[in-house]
Design a protein around this motif. Structure first.
Motif, PDB file in Angstrom:
ATOM      1  N   MET A 102      48.988  55.925  87.197  1.00 28.68           N
ATOM      2  CA  MET A 102      49.791  57.174  86.854  1.00 28.68           C
ATOM      3  C   MET A 102      49.991  56.982  85.237  1.00 28.68           C
ATOM      4  SD  MET A 102      53.010  56.047  84.718  1.00 28.68           S
ATOM      5  CE  MET A 102      52.752  54.139  85.086  1.00 28.68           C
ATOM      6  N   GLN A 103      50.299  58.123  84.670  1.00 26.17           N
ATOM      7  CA  GLN A 103      50.231  58.444  83.164  1.00 26.17           C
ATOM      8  C   GLN A 103      51.938  59.398  82.929  1.00 26.17           C
ATOM      9  OE1 GLN A 103      47.414  58.122  81.278  1.00 26.17           O
ATOM     10  NE2 GLN A 103      49.100  57.921  79.615  1.00 26.17           N
ATOM     11  N   ILE A 104      52.360  58.873  81.930  1.00 25.03           N
ATOM     12  CA  ILE A 104      53.681  59.588  81.462  1.00 25.03           C
ATOM     13  C   ILE A 104      52.367  59.729  80.022  1.00 25.03           C
ATOM     14  CG2 ILE A 104      55.732  58.903  80.923  1.00 25.03           C
ATOM     15  CD1 ILE A 104      56.026  57.142  82.656  1.00 25.03           C
ATOM     16  N   ALA A 127      54.955  63.097  84.410  1.00 23.04           N
ATOM     17  CA  ALA A 127      55.901  63.519  83.243  1.00 23.04           C
ATOM     18  C   ALA A 127      55.589  63.759  81.657  1.00 23.04           C
ATOM     19  CB  ALA A 127      56.855  62.487  83.466  1.00 23.04           C
ATOM     20  N   VAL A 128      56.567  64.384  81.070  1.00 21.72           N
ATOM     21  CA  VAL A 128      56.616  64.057  79.929  1.00 21.72           C
ATOM     22  C   VAL A 128      57.890  63.809  78.958  1.00 21.72           C
ATOM     23  CG1 VAL A 128      56.361  65.345  78.171  1.00 21.72           C
ATOM     24  CG2 VAL A 128      54.920  66.090  79.910  1.00 21.72           C
ATOM     25  N   VAL A 186      59.658  67.142  82.676  1.00 18.36           N
ATOM     26  CA  VAL A 186      60.108  67.088  80.691  1.00 18.36           C
ATOM     27  C   VAL A 186      60.925  66.949  80.630  1.00 18.36           C
ATOM     28  CG1 VAL A 186      60.235  67.879  78.581  1.00 18.36           C
ATOM     29  CG2 VAL A 186      58.746  68.563  80.419  1.00 18.36           C
ATOM     30  N   ILE A 187      61.255  64.960  80.500  1.00 15.11           N
ATOM     31  CA  ILE A 187      62.749  64.428  80.663  1.00 15.11           C
ATOM     32  C   ILE A 187      62.771  64.256  79.252  1.00 15.11           C
ATOM     33  CG2 ILE A 187      63.770  62.120  81.442  1.00 15.11           C
ATOM     34  CD1 ILE A 187      61.034  62.272  83.225  1.00 15.11           C
ATOM     35  N   ARG A 188      64.173  64.572  78.951  1.00 11.49           N
ATOM     36  CA  ARG A 188      65.023  63.940  77.618  1.00 11.49           C
ATOM     37  C   ARG A 188      65.020  62.883  77.709  1.00 11.49           C
ATOM     38  NH1 ARG A 188      68.917  68.376  75.265  1.00 11.49           N
ATOM     39  NH2 ARG A 188      69.563  67.002  74.121  1.00 11.49           N
ATOM     40  N   ALA A 189      64.995  62.309  76.637  1.00 13.61           N
ATOM     41  CA  ALA A 189      65.110  60.314  76.593  1.00 13.61           C
ATOM     42  C   ALA A 189      66.718  60.260  76.045  1.00 13.61           C
ATOM     43  CB  ALA A 189      64.667  59.442  74.900  1.00 13.61           C
TER      44      ALA A 189
END
Length: 233
Positions: free
Chosen positions: A1-3, A73-74, A95-98
């Motif tokens: 698993m990698q973010i 995910a990024v 792609v996730i905006r914090a």
């Protein structure tokens, strides 16, 4: 698993690594790329009300494509990049905006939301975003500027900066808020000065929680831990 994570502030990788440890993610689960020049360039374009150059958009897209390679995910941790990121299509992973993840979780956590901002330039954008998520849930949003904190942060006066943020959070709780959200991920360090039952929500934990929902291989306990971090009635 990698973010993979795209940052524009040097201290943010440590904030997200701590959030990952708190969530029980394995060591090495996060991969960081810090690009302060991207935030500065977008800030300058917005300050002059000029269009963001295509070359800058291409640079941000290229950074996201590189981070997406081998990742599940990024996460984009800088709200300033948000308007550009929203217009980029074709990244093969979520792609996730914090900041967006934080607004979504805050709207599900309570009905009286106070959002703490360090920079005046961030107030209006946060109000629009948090209200967009809060309105369908019947929640109210009060976005507050914590004076001088951004200047303190830029000068490296971290202890004084976080003390001011913690005091603003206490004032929000005492004023009747049932959710307090830190608009900037680096504010998360102020939580240690607050009682555990009044821990504010932060973008690092929120975005890892969103990664748990959209990425099957990310441990689901990340999401459950963040949702539980809400104020007592």
């Amino acid at each position: 698993m990698q973010i993979s994570l795209l940052h524009t502030i040097d201290s943010n990788p440590a904030v997200f690594e701590q959030a990952a440890r708190d969530a029980g993610l394995t060591a090495g689960a996060l991969r960081h790329d810090v690009r302060p020049a991207l935030r500065i360039a977008v800030d300058q374009a917005q300050a002059t009300a000029s269009a963001i150059p295509d070359s800058l958009k291409d640079e941000i897209e290229a950074a996201l494509q590189t981070l997406a390679a081998g990742a599940d995910a990024v996460i984009v941790t800088c709200a300033t990049l948000g308007p550009v990121v929203d217009g980029i299509k074709g990244i093969r992973v979520p792609v996730i905006r914090a900041d967006e993840a934080l607004a979504e979780i805050a709207a599900r956590a309570g009905t009286r939301i106070v959002v703490l901002c360090a920079a005046e330039s961030a107030v209006a954008a946060n109000r629009v975003m948090f209200e967009r998520h809060a309105r369908p849930a019947g929640a109210t949003v009060d976005v507050r500027l914590v004076p001088q904190t951004w200047d303190l942060f830029k000068r490296g006066e971290t202890a004084a900066c976080l003390a001011a943020v913690a005091q603003a959070a206490r004032a929000a709780w005492e004023g009747g808020a049932d959710v307090v959200a830190f608009a900037h991920p680096w504010m998360a360090g102020a939580a240690s000065a607050l009682p555990a039952e009044f821990r504010p929500l932060d973008g690092a934990s929120a975005s890892l929680a969103m990664a748990a929902r959209v990425t099957p291989r990310v441990a689901s306990r990340v999401a459950s831990r963040v949702v539980s971090q809400r104020a007592a009635p």
